[in-house]
Design a protein around this motif. Structure first.
Motif, PDB file in Angstrom:
ATOM      1  N   ARG A 155       0.833  -1.200   0.000  1.00  0.00           N
ATOM      2  CA  ARG A 155       0.000   0.000   0.000  1.00  0.00           C
ATOM      3  C   ARG A 155       0.875   1.260   0.000  1.00  0.00           C
ATOM      4  O   ARG A 155       0.656   2.181  -0.779  1.00  0.00           O
ATOM      5  CB  ARG A 155      -0.913  -0.028   1.232  1.00  0.00           C
ATOM      6  CG  ARG A 155      -1.759   1.218   1.417  1.00  0.00           C
ATOM      7  CD  ARG A 155      -3.165   1.000   0.986  1.00  0.00           C
ATOM      8  NE  ARG A 155      -3.923   2.248   0.975  1.00  0.00           N
ATOM      9  CZ  ARG A 155      -5.201   2.319   0.644  1.00  0.00           C
ATOM     10  NH1 ARG A 155      -5.861   1.247   0.309  1.00  0.00           N
ATOM     11  NH2 ARG A 155      -5.832   3.473   0.634  1.00  0.00           N
ATOM     12  N   LYS A 156       1.878   1.265   0.873  1.00  0.00           N
ATOM     13  CA  LYS A 156       2.719   2.464   0.986  1.00  0.00           C
ATOM     14  C   LYS A 156       3.528   2.708  -0.287  1.00  0.00           C
ATOM     15  O   LYS A 156       3.793   3.855  -0.655  1.00  0.00           O
ATOM     16  CB  LYS A 156       3.640   2.345   2.214  1.00  0.00           C
ATOM     17  CG  LYS A 156       2.880   2.627   3.524  1.00  0.00           C
ATOM     18  CD  LYS A 156       3.821   2.817   4.699  1.00  0.00           C
ATOM     19  CE  LYS A 156       3.126   2.890   6.047  1.00  0.00           C
ATOM     20  NZ  LYS A 156       1.945   3.752   6.140  1.00  0.00           N
ATOM     21  N   ILE A 178       0.742   4.380  -2.743  1.00  0.00           N
ATOM     22  CA  ILE A 178      -0.055   5.601  -2.502  1.00  0.00           C
ATOM     23  C   ILE A 178       0.503   6.872  -3.153  1.00  0.00           C
ATOM     24  O   ILE A 178      -0.289   7.732  -3.528  1.00  0.00           O
ATOM     25  CB  ILE A 178      -0.405   5.840  -1.005  1.00  0.00           C
ATOM     26  CG1 ILE A 178       0.812   5.843  -0.105  1.00  0.00           C
ATOM     27  CG2 ILE A 178      -1.448   4.849  -0.532  1.00  0.00           C
ATOM     28  CD1 ILE A 178       0.485   6.087   1.378  1.00  0.00           C
ATOM     29  N   PRO A 179       1.826   7.002  -3.360  1.00  0.00           N
ATOM     30  CA  PRO A 179       2.255   8.221  -4.065  1.00  0.00           C
ATOM     31  C   PRO A 179       1.635   8.338  -5.461  1.00  0.00           C
ATOM     32  O   PRO A 179       1.488   9.439  -5.987  1.00  0.00           O
ATOM     33  CB  PRO A 179       3.777   8.058  -4.162  1.00  0.00           C
ATOM     34  CG  PRO A 179       4.144   7.104  -3.088  1.00  0.00           C
ATOM     35  CD  PRO A 179       2.978   6.180  -2.940  1.00  0.00           C
ATOM     36  N   PHE A 201      -1.383   7.656  -6.283  1.00  0.00           N
ATOM     37  CA  PHE A 201      -2.837   7.899  -6.250  1.00  0.00           C
ATOM     38  C   PHE A 201      -3.220   9.060  -5.332  1.00  0.00           C
ATOM     39  O   PHE A 201      -4.348   9.153  -4.893  1.00  0.00           O
ATOM     40  CB  PHE A 201      -3.572   6.622  -5.815  1.00  0.00           C
ATOM     41  CG  PHE A 201      -3.481   5.514  -6.825  1.00  0.00           C
ATOM     42  CD1 PHE A 201      -4.364   5.452  -7.896  1.00  0.00           C
ATOM     43  CD2 PHE A 201      -2.498   4.542  -6.728  1.00  0.00           C
ATOM     44  CE1 PHE A 201      -4.273   4.441  -8.842  1.00  0.00           C
ATOM     45  CE2 PHE A 201      -2.397   3.526  -7.671  1.00  0.00           C
ATOM     46  CZ  PHE A 201      -3.289   3.480  -8.729  1.00  0.00           C
ATOM     47  N   THR A 202      -2.242   9.936  -5.036  1.00  0.00           N
ATOM     48  CA  THR A 202      -2.578  11.071  -4.179  1.00  0.00           C
ATOM     49  C   THR A 202      -3.547  12.001  -4.907  1.00  0.00           C
ATOM     50  O   THR A 202      -3.672  11.952  -6.136  1.00  0.00           O
ATOM     51  CB  THR A 202      -1.316  11.889  -3.815  1.00  0.00           C
ATOM     52  OG1 THR A 202      -0.726  12.342  -5.029  1.00  0.00           O
ATOM     53  CG2 THR A 202      -0.321  11.057  -3.023  1.00  0.00           C
ATOM     54  N   VAL A 203      -4.186  12.863  -4.129  1.00  0.00           N
ATOM     55  CA  VAL A 203      -5.112  13.837  -4.702  1.00  0.00           C
ATOM     56  C   VAL A 203      -4.379  14.676  -5.757  1.00  0.00           C
ATOM     57  O   VAL A 203      -4.903  14.943  -6.837  1.00  0.00           O
ATOM     58  CB  VAL A 203      -5.703  14.724  -3.585  1.00  0.00           C
ATOM     59  CG1 VAL A 203      -6.544  15.853  -4.163  1.00  0.00           C
ATOM     60  CG2 VAL A 203      -6.536  13.870  -2.627  1.00  0.00           C
ATOM     61  N   ARG A 204      -3.136  15.047  -5.451  1.00  0.00           N
ATOM     62  CA  ARG A 204      -2.367  15.884  -6.370  1.00  0.00           C
ATOM     63  C   ARG A 204      -2.035  15.127  -7.669  1.00  0.00           C
ATOM     64  O   ARG A 204      -2.201  15.656  -8.760  1.00  0.00           O
ATOM     65  CB  ARG A 204      -1.078  16.349  -5.686  1.00  0.00           C
ATOM     66  CG  ARG A 204      -0.336  17.453  -6.442  1.00  0.00           C
ATOM     67  CD  ARG A 204       0.884  17.943  -5.665  1.00  0.00           C
ATOM     68  NE  ARG A 204       0.522  18.572  -4.401  1.00  0.00           N
ATOM     69  CZ  ARG A 204       0.779  18.060  -3.197  1.00  0.00           C
ATOM     70  NH1 ARG A 204       1.394  16.894  -3.092  1.00  0.00           N
ATOM     71  NH2 ARG A 204       0.427  18.685  -2.095  1.00  0.00           N
ATOM     72  N   VAL A 225      -7.870  -0.207   6.244  1.00  0.00           N
ATOM     73  CA  VAL A 225      -6.611  -0.123   5.490  1.00  0.00           C
ATOM     74  C   VAL A 225      -6.756  -0.583   4.040  1.00  0.00           C
ATOM     75  O   VAL A 225      -5.918  -0.260   3.210  1.00  0.00           O
ATOM     76  CB  VAL A 225      -5.470  -0.931   6.163  1.00  0.00           C
ATOM     77  CG1 VAL A 225      -5.181  -0.407   7.569  1.00  0.00           C
ATOM     78  CG2 VAL A 225      -5.762  -2.410   6.191  1.00  0.00           C
ATOM     79  N   GLN A 266      -9.290   0.274   2.118  1.00  0.00           N
ATOM     80  CA  GLN A 266     -10.178   1.158   1.352  1.00  0.00           C
ATOM     81  C   GLN A 266      -9.549   1.448  -0.018  1.00  0.00           C
ATOM     82  O   GLN A 266      -8.344   1.678  -0.127  1.00  0.00           O
ATOM     83  CB  GLN A 266     -10.417   2.477   2.096  1.00  0.00           C
ATOM     84  CG  GLN A 266     -11.525   3.295   1.442  1.00  0.00           C
ATOM     85  CD  GLN A 266     -11.784   4.617   2.144  1.00  0.00           C
ATOM     86  OE1 GLN A 266     -10.873   5.408   2.353  1.00  0.00           O
ATOM     87  NE2 GLN A 266     -13.018   4.850   2.534  1.00  0.00           N
ATOM     88  N   GLN A 295      -9.564   5.396  -5.312  1.00  0.00           N
ATOM     89  CA  GLN A 295     -10.853   6.084  -5.206  1.00  0.00           C
ATOM     90  C   GLN A 295     -10.846   7.503  -5.770  1.00  0.00           C
ATOM     91  O   GLN A 295     -11.842   7.927  -6.368  1.00  0.00           O
ATOM     92  CB  GLN A 295     -11.342   6.097  -3.758  1.00  0.00           C
ATOM     93  CG  GLN A 295     -10.412   6.769  -2.775  1.00  0.00           C
ATOM     94  CD  GLN A 295     -10.980   6.736  -1.361  1.00  0.00           C
ATOM     95  OE1 GLN A 295     -12.054   7.267  -1.109  1.00  0.00           O
ATOM     96  NE2 GLN A 295     -10.286   6.100  -0.459  1.00  0.00           N
ATOM     97  N   ASN A 296      -9.730   8.219  -5.606  1.00  0.00           N
ATOM     98  CA  ASN A 296      -9.735   9.599  -6.100  1.00  0.00           C
ATOM     99  C   ASN A 296      -9.624   9.650  -7.622  1.00  0.00           C
ATOM    100  O   ASN A 296     -10.173  10.540  -8.266  1.00  0.00           O
ATOM    101  CB  ASN A 296      -8.622  10.401  -5.433  1.00  0.00           C
ATOM    102  CG  ASN A 296      -8.858  10.477  -3.932  1.00  0.00           C
ATOM    103  OD1 ASN A 296      -9.982  10.718  -3.500  1.00  0.00           O
ATOM    104  ND2 ASN A 296      -7.830  10.217  -3.141  1.00  0.00           N
ATOM    105  N   VAL A 335      -3.119   5.455   5.479  1.00  0.00           N
ATOM    106  CA  VAL A 335      -3.048   4.598   4.293  1.00  0.00           C
ATOM    107  C   VAL A 335      -3.228   5.416   3.007  1.00  0.00           C
ATOM    108  O   VAL A 335      -3.474   4.873   1.939  1.00  0.00           O
ATOM    109  CB  VAL A 335      -4.071   3.434   4.340  1.00  0.00           C
ATOM    110  CG1 VAL A 335      -3.735   2.471   5.472  1.00  0.00           C
ATOM    111  CG2 VAL A 335      -5.501   3.939   4.456  1.00  0.00           C
ATOM    112  N   GLN A 351      -0.957  15.844   1.518  1.00  0.00           N
ATOM    113  CA  GLN A 351      -0.229  14.568   1.443  1.00  0.00           C
ATOM    114  C   GLN A 351       1.197  14.890   1.033  1.00  0.00           C
ATOM    115  O   GLN A 351       1.414  15.665   0.101  1.00  0.00           O
ATOM    116  CB  GLN A 351      -0.870  13.650   0.392  1.00  0.00           C
ATOM    117  CG  GLN A 351      -2.197  13.044   0.828  1.00  0.00           C
ATOM    118  CD  GLN A 351      -2.891  12.331  -0.333  1.00  0.00           C
ATOM    119  OE1 GLN A 351      -3.419  12.974  -1.237  1.00  0.00           O
ATOM    120  NE2 GLN A 351      -2.910  11.006  -0.308  1.00  0.00           N
TER     121      GLN A 351
END
Lengths: 408, 66
Positions: free
Chosen positions: A103-104, A107-108, A110-113, A342, A344, A348-349, B11, B26
């Motif tokens: 996951r970690k 996540i970079p 899929f960030t909002v940015r 964890v 989720q 999603q974004n 997460v 973030q």
């Protein structure tokens, strides 16, 4: 702690012609404790239907996502989904802490940015697909199947872009992913074959990116080195499968709902309400207790399966006012359409932006889009894990706007 | 109001950034970073929403009594 024998109910399969979410979910929500169902394979599992209880289950450390754990409520064998071999990197079936490394690492991406940066590419994909749909529709009296011609290709093309699939391979990639999820149109054997072909392709793609890195997710994952190269195919397969039909179903059902409720066309709040209202992933978050645990006053013993029903939680009147009403103006945002805890949905974004752009461009460019069949004749998916439409026949009459300039 | 975040639990769902972009961000790893520990009053509702949406329950909000 309750000692009374809980009520046993049918496995929550959708039934043809029945409203979704089914009225029986309302009945389960009002019962004390939990209800039990018999799975298609004969095992028993607990159904969790209240919003608060579903969120509690999905954040409880005594409850596992691991399908290899005895008692895990396996439903996919009987529901027409290809059985995924355990491949390294299929991290949706791992618990913390093993899960967290994957996951970690992701996540970079899929960030909002990062998703905001992808907007122009998503806009281009959506517009190109509308062009293709309009062009193909010309020879069919300005009609199309919005599922096959728009809702399914868009997420597949977006994930192709994200992964750095070369344009020349995108048709292959799209056709195989489509076979994989076509419950009605393909056999188990065809789906297994498509899975193998996709895995082979993704393996080759990773090898290519090792030699010739580009500006894409695979190259960046290889560069950071958090994940081993042999773990990447499983990770990429998961991104591909998790983000394809789910997103397509949300696009199709959302368009259907907008055609029935045109007063909401152009309002971006439709995205969040579509996610809640349709809850396409009702049966996706499956769990098993690894220790005795109390849920809603009910003792759930180690090794017993648990099925949190996402659609039931998202229509709980204790969490949402008038839950059965499609109301994009509602203020409650805490739906569990993407799960909770964890696991989720990582994408999603991205999904939100795809849905928003898909709805907006479709109705901007084809303002007179309409259903080509009565809504009660639309073929809903009753035979798969996900809710959605098999087809969405649409038509339009006027000359669509915003199409690319034709050369004269 | 005081906010604390547990970046180990995070997460990276980004729900806090969508709910209260003036308070949460973030970092380049996708993990929550706090822009202010003491948000202005007009941010309190958004902060509470962010805290309730967080899937890993990484955001703690405490309200000091003066």
């Amino acid at each position: 702690m309750k000692s009374a024998e809980p009520s046993v109910v049918d496995f929550p399969l959708r039934r043809p012609g029945e409203a979704f979410p089914p009225p029986r979910y309302q009945d389960y929500r009002t019962r004390e404790g939990l209800v039990v169902c018999h799975l298609p394979n004969g095992n028993r599992a607990w159904l969790v239907t209240r919003h608060e209880d579903v969120r509690a289950v999905l954040t409880n450390k005594k409850i596992s996502s691991n399908p290899d754990y005895p008692g895990f409520p396996n439903i996919s064998d009987t529901m027409g989904v290809p059985r995924q071999e355990q491949i390294p990197g299929w991290f949706v079936g791992l618990d913390s802490p093993e899960h967290d490394r994957f996951r970690k690492a992701l996540i970079p991406e899929f960030t909002v940015r990062r998703v905001r940066e992808l907007r122009p590419a998503i806009e281009r994909t959506v517009d190109a697909q509308i062009d293709a749909m309009l062009a193909a529709g010309k020879t069919a009296g300005n009609t199309a199947d919005l599922v096959a011609d728009f809702a399914l290709p868009v997420p597949s093309l977006v994930i192709s872009t994200l992964l750095g699939v070369p344009p020349v391979d995108r048709d292959f990639f799209e056709s195989r992913t489509r076979t994989l999820i076509a419950i009605r149109a393909s056999t188990d054997q065809q789906r297994n074959e498509a899975t193998k072909e996709l895995l082979r392709y993704i393996n080759r793609l990773v090898e290519i990116k090792v030699k010739w890195p580009g500006d894409d997710l695979i190259s960046r994952l290889l560069a950071t080195g958090t994940l081993a190269a042999q773990e990447l195919p499983g990770v990429l397969m998961l991104l591909l499968i998790a983000g394809h039909e789910t997103t397509a179903n949300n696009i199709g059902l959302g368009v259907m709902t907008l055609l029935q409720n045109p007063q909401w066309i152009g309002d971006d709040r439709v995205v969040e309400e579509t996610l809640r209202f349709h809850s396409v992933a009702d049966l996706v978050s499956l769990r098993v207790a690894v220790e005795d645990v109390e849920i809603s006053g009910q003792l759930v013993k180690a090794g017993e399966g648990i099925i949190p029903l996402v659609a039931a939680a998202n229509h709980d009147a204790d969490a949402f006012a008038c839950p059965y009403q499609f109301d994009p103006a509602r203020t409650e945002r805490q739906h569990v359409a993407f799960g909770y805890g964890v696991h989720q949905c990582l994408g999603q974004n991205l999904v939100r932006v795809e849905m928003e752009i898909a709805y907006r461009r479709l109705f901007e460019r084809i303002p007179d889009l309409e259903l080509a069949v009565p809504v009660e004749e639309l073929p809903f998916k009753y035979d798969g894990v996900l809710c959605g439409l098999h087809e969405l026949p649409v038509r339009w009459s006027q000359r669509p706007s915003g199409a690319q300039q034709e050369e004269h | 109001m005081q906010i604390t975040v547990d970046s180990d639990r995070c997460v990276g769902a980004g729900q806090c950034v969508l709910a209260a972009p003036a308070v949460f961000d973030q970092d380049e790893d996708g993990v929550v970073s706090l822009l202010t520990e003491h948000p202005a009053a007009d941010q309190h509702t958004a902060v509470r929403l962010a805290s309730s949406l967080c899937p890993s329950r990484s955001i703690t909000v405490t309200v000091q009594q003066d």
